[in-house]
Design a protein around this motif. Structure first.
Motif, short mmCIF file in Angstrom:
data_model
loop_
_atom_site.label_atom_id
_atom_site.label_comp_id
_atom_site.label_asym_id
_atom_site.label_seq_id
_atom_site.Cartn_x
_atom_site.Cartn_y
_atom_site.Cartn_z
N GLU A 48 0.84 -1.21 0.00
CA GLU A 48 0.00 0.00 0.00
C GLU A 48 0.87 1.25 0.00
O GLU A 48 0.53 2.25 -0.67
CB GLU A 48 -0.92 0.00 1.22
CG GLU A 48 -2.09 -0.95 1.10
CD GLU A 48 -3.05 -0.83 2.26
OE1 GLU A 48 -4.25 -1.04 2.04
OE2 GLU A 48 -2.61 -0.55 3.41
N HIS A 49 1.97 1.22 0.73
CA HIS A 49 2.88 2.37 0.76
C HIS A 49 3.43 2.67 -0.63
O HIS A 49 3.47 3.83 -1.05
CB HIS A 49 4.02 2.09 1.73
CG HIS A 49 5.18 3.02 1.61
ND1 HIS A 49 5.16 4.31 2.07
CD2 HIS A 49 6.42 2.84 1.06
CE1 HIS A 49 6.32 4.90 1.81
NE2 HIS A 49 7.10 4.03 1.20
N LEU A 50 3.84 1.64 -1.36
CA LEU A 50 4.41 1.92 -2.69
C LEU A 50 3.33 2.43 -3.63
O LEU A 50 3.58 3.32 -4.45
CB LEU A 50 5.15 0.70 -3.24
CG LEU A 50 4.42 -0.46 -3.91
CD1 LEU A 50 4.14 -0.19 -5.37
CD2 LEU A 50 5.26 -1.74 -3.78
N ALA A 51 2.10 1.90 -3.51
CA ALA A 51 1.00 2.43 -4.31
C ALA A 51 0.73 3.89 -3.96
O ALA A 51 0.51 4.74 -4.84
CB ALA A 51 -0.25 1.59 -4.11
N ASP A 52 0.75 4.19 -2.67
CA ASP A 52 0.48 5.56 -2.22
C ASP A 52 1.55 6.52 -2.72
O ASP A 52 1.24 7.66 -3.10
CB ASP A 52 0.42 5.58 -0.70
CG ASP A 52 0.03 6.94 -0.16
OD1 ASP A 52 -1.16 7.30 -0.25
OD2 ASP A 52 0.92 7.66 0.34
N LYS A 79 -3.11 3.28 9.20
CA LYS A 79 -4.25 2.44 9.58
C LYS A 79 -3.84 1.33 10.53
O LYS A 79 -4.69 0.68 11.12
CB LYS A 79 -4.93 1.86 8.35
CG LYS A 79 -4.15 0.81 7.61
CD LYS A 79 -4.98 0.18 6.51
CE LYS A 79 -4.26 -0.98 5.88
NZ LYS A 79 -5.06 -1.64 4.82
N THR A 80 -2.53 1.09 10.66
CA THR A 80 -2.04 0.08 11.59
C THR A 80 -0.98 0.71 12.47
O THR A 80 -0.22 1.57 12.02
CB THR A 80 -1.44 -1.13 10.85
OG1 THR A 80 -0.40 -0.68 9.98
CG2 THR A 80 -2.50 -1.85 10.03
N PRO A 81 -0.90 0.33 13.75
CA PRO A 81 0.13 0.89 14.64
C PRO A 81 1.53 0.66 14.06
O PRO A 81 1.91 -0.47 13.74
CB PRO A 81 -0.08 0.11 15.94
CG PRO A 81 -1.50 -0.35 15.90
CD PRO A 81 -1.78 -0.62 14.45
N GLY A 82 2.27 1.74 13.92
CA GLY A 82 3.61 1.64 13.37
C GLY A 82 3.67 1.50 11.87
O GLY A 82 4.75 1.40 11.30
N GLY A 83 2.51 1.47 11.21
CA GLY A 83 2.48 1.32 9.76
C GLY A 83 2.69 2.65 9.06
O GLY A 83 2.68 3.71 9.68
N SER A 87 -2.55 7.93 1.94
CA SER A 87 -3.87 8.38 1.50
C SER A 87 -4.60 7.30 0.73
O SER A 87 -5.81 7.36 0.58
CB SER A 87 -3.73 9.63 0.61
OG SER A 87 -3.08 10.68 1.28
N VAL A 88 -3.85 6.34 0.20
CA VAL A 88 -4.41 5.29 -0.65
C VAL A 88 -4.32 3.95 0.08
O VAL A 88 -3.25 3.57 0.56
CB VAL A 88 -3.64 5.19 -1.99
CG1 VAL A 88 -4.04 3.97 -2.78
CG2 VAL A 88 -3.85 6.46 -2.81
N PHE A 89 -5.45 3.26 0.16
CA PHE A 89 -5.50 1.94 0.77
C PHE A 89 -6.31 1.01 -0.12
O PHE A 89 -7.23 1.45 -0.82
CB PHE A 89 -6.16 2.00 2.16
CG PHE A 89 -5.45 2.91 3.12
CD1 PHE A 89 -4.34 2.47 3.81
CD2 PHE A 89 -5.90 4.22 3.31
CE1 PHE A 89 -3.68 3.31 4.70
CE2 PHE A 89 -5.24 5.06 4.19
CZ PHE A 89 -4.13 4.61 4.89
N ALA A 90 -5.96 -0.26 -0.08
CA ALA A 90 -6.73 -1.27 -0.82
C ALA A 90 -7.78 -1.87 0.09
O ALA A 90 -7.57 -2.03 1.30
CB ALA A 90 -5.79 -2.36 -1.34
#
Length: 212
Positions: A48-52, A79-83, A87-90
């Motif tokens: 998700e990070h690379l997509a974002d 959306k997750t602790p330490g994640g 802005s973009v999530f699947a």
């Protein structure tokens, strides 16, 4: 590797992202909750990070006057602790196949923006004011190195096209050695491996300002 391999283009973005989606598509039944190699983030969060990043780099050239002092102000949350903040999530219900589609879509956004933005345009990045080619190169690095992180964790084979890596290295990493294979050199330049006579980097950065 040539000293002047040519500019990074929108086609390079498409080719690089296609290589990522092809590799990740081989792990649709894997456990994406495991940490990506070398990271504390899960493979899912890393994807998700690379997509974002692909989306965010495209977004910087969206306004009529691209910002030179900050990012386009999309809400960005973890959306997750330490994640990673994004802005973009699947949609988790879509599974890894849906996540790969999100990556492909965000890559298409960046490729389209790079193809249609005048080369003299400039926009903000935290490490410098960059042109469309710079954002293309940065997007490719985010895509391929994080796909590599995920691939190693999930037992996948992955190697992006050498010619794309060579152009990205020339554009963003002027101090990287130019006499080796491009993909191992890019991994070294991003702190992910060693090269003959060169230890793994403890810290690294790219130079996103246009080359002189």
């Amino acid at each position: 590797m040539s000293d002047t391999p040519g500019p990074v283009t929108s086609d390079d973005v498409r080719v690089a992202v296609a290589s990522c989606s092809s590799a990740l598509g081989g792990a649709l039944d894997a456990d994406w909750s495991v940490p990506a190699d070398g990271l504390t983030w899960s493979c899912w969060d890393t994807a998700e990070h690379l997509a974002d990043d692909l989306f965010a780099y495209a977004a910087q050239f969206g306004p009529a006057r691209p910002p030179l002092d900050g990012h386009v102000p999309f809400t960005c949350v973890s959306k997750t602790p330490g994640g990673p903040a994004a802005s973009v999530f699947a949609d988790p219900q879509a599974g890894p196949a849906g996540l790969v589609q999100v990556i492909e879509t965000c890559g298409t956004f960046l490729a389209a923006v790079v193809a249609t933005t005048p080369p003299e345009a400039r926009a903000f990045h935290g490490l410098g004011i960059a042109d469309p080619e710079g954002f293309a190169a940065m997007g490719i690095v985010e895509a391929v190195v994080h796909t590599g992180d995920i691939a190693r964790a999930l037992g996948l084979e992955f190697e992006p096209p050498a010619e794309v890596c060579a152009r990205v290295l020339y554009r963003l990493f002027p101090d990287a050695p130019a006499d080796g294979e491009p993909w191992p050199t890019l991994l070294w330049a991003t702190g992910r491996g060693e090269l003959p006579g060169r230890a793994r980097l403890d810290s690294w950065r790219w130079h996103c300002e246009p080359r002189a």
